[in-house]
Enzyme design. Sequence first.
Site, short mmCIF file in Angstrom:
data_model
loop_
_atom_site.label_atom_id
_atom_site.label_comp_id
_atom_site.label_asym_id
_atom_site.label_seq_id
_atom_site.Cartn_x
_atom_site.Cartn_y
_atom_site.Cartn_z
N CYS A 162 0.81 -1.23 0.00
CA CYS A 162 0.00 0.00 0.00
C CYS A 162 0.84 1.28 0.00
O CYS A 162 0.28 2.38 -0.12
CB CYS A 162 -0.95 0.01 1.20
SG CYS A 162 -1.89 -1.51 1.37
N HIS A 301 -4.14 7.48 6.18
CA HIS A 301 -4.18 6.20 5.48
C HIS A 301 -5.57 5.59 5.62
O HIS A 301 -6.14 5.12 4.65
CB HIS A 301 -3.11 5.26 6.04
CG HIS A 301 -2.97 3.98 5.29
ND1 HIS A 301 -2.69 3.93 3.95
CD2 HIS A 301 -3.12 2.68 5.70
CE1 HIS A 301 -2.64 2.65 3.56
NE2 HIS A 301 -2.90 1.89 4.59
N HIS A 336 -9.86 1.48 -1.45
CA HIS A 336 -8.43 1.32 -1.22
C HIS A 336 -7.78 0.84 -2.51
O HIS A 336 -7.98 -0.30 -2.94
CB HIS A 336 -8.20 0.31 -0.10
CG HIS A 336 -6.79 0.29 0.42
ND1 HIS A 336 -5.73 0.88 -0.23
CD2 HIS A 336 -6.27 -0.25 1.55
CE1 HIS A 336 -4.63 0.72 0.46
NE2 HIS A 336 -4.92 0.03 1.55
#
Length: 407
Positions: A162, A301, A336
């Site tokens: 990520c 995040h 995401h």
Amino acid sequence: MRDAVWITGLGACCALGQDAETVADALEQGRSGVRLQPGDAAHGVAPFPAAAVETALGAAMPPAQRNLYDRHGLMALQAADEAWTQAGLPAQVEHPERAACAWGTGLGGSNSLQQSYTEMLTRETPRIHPYTVIRVMSNSAAAHLAIRYQLQAAMLAFSNACASSAQAIGEALLLLRSGRAEIALVGGSESMLNHGSVLAWRAMGVMAPPDAQDVAQSCRPFDDGRSGLVLGEGAAALVLETASHARRRGARPLAELAGYGHSVDAVHLSRPELAGQLRAMRAALADAQLNPADVGYVNAHGTATEVGDAVEAQGLAELFGVRGVAVSATKALHGHLIGAGGALELVATVQALRRGRVPASAHVRKSQLGELIDLVQGGPREIAPRALMSNSFAFGGSNVSLLLRPV
């Protein structure tokens, strides 16, 4: 005195829209791109929420050329074209040997890989696509972009879960500061909404089920009822230039990329670590020669996992003080994007800086973590032109913080 690095172009392609302005509008309006995807009962894939790109990709491209691309590569091309055009650059740079590409992706050609395995496992005589290898390789999108724009100084391809695209952007910043290049096309792309990938994420227990009230609200970062992440797909691109290069050609800066911090937890493959996140944020502040009080907003995040959001909120409170900085998590709306998430969220943060308004953290119904962080809720909030931070924290323990400030 080191040359500043400016952002002169933005591009985006995701479930919220096909350009950076439309995406920023959607974030301000709280419009979700999350929809219920059909699943595949024959293979045990129940319907699942995800933020998918629903428009055609590469439609104007000849089929023979389009065949060279995995889906995430086509998204990369679209986002890069927008950023390159906004920066006012020619089709190919004047000095290719001074231009670089830095790109991130988590799983690269995930869809092409599944297509290949499906062919192999379901047909007696499989016919594997001849371009499978070049579609699947993690540097595929970066290579396509380097060829298209003749970026010959360097090609940096990052696959660091990520944090991939955020790290690509940060390392490109260092590349420009070092003098090895004076312009860089940076960002990331990801497309993994195939059934094999979905089953893998679901097996980890981190994917949110469809929200019982509203599927579009299945991703609820920092909410007490958060139940996991929602996958998204797309790409985001930025053009970085040294300030001296941009001035020579009369380019208009959108923001300065002022700081980059990167740390590694070295503790656990999937559990976030407070100390590592703090090291990354403090490193970014030190790199930009800023103090915590100089930062007016953090694009968190914020994946909507139980432990991840709690650790991140604790870190933000420790660094900036309890409710000391405005915070929101845009993954609630665009999902995401894994390796491309950092790039898309940085584009969103640049847009917030330009507009003087930060987007709200959507779908928050009740939040105990709101006692630790100043969670932006109910609509966009006006901010003063101060420094803004964007955070990306990854499986494997990589943490990246990027800092922007106005020019």
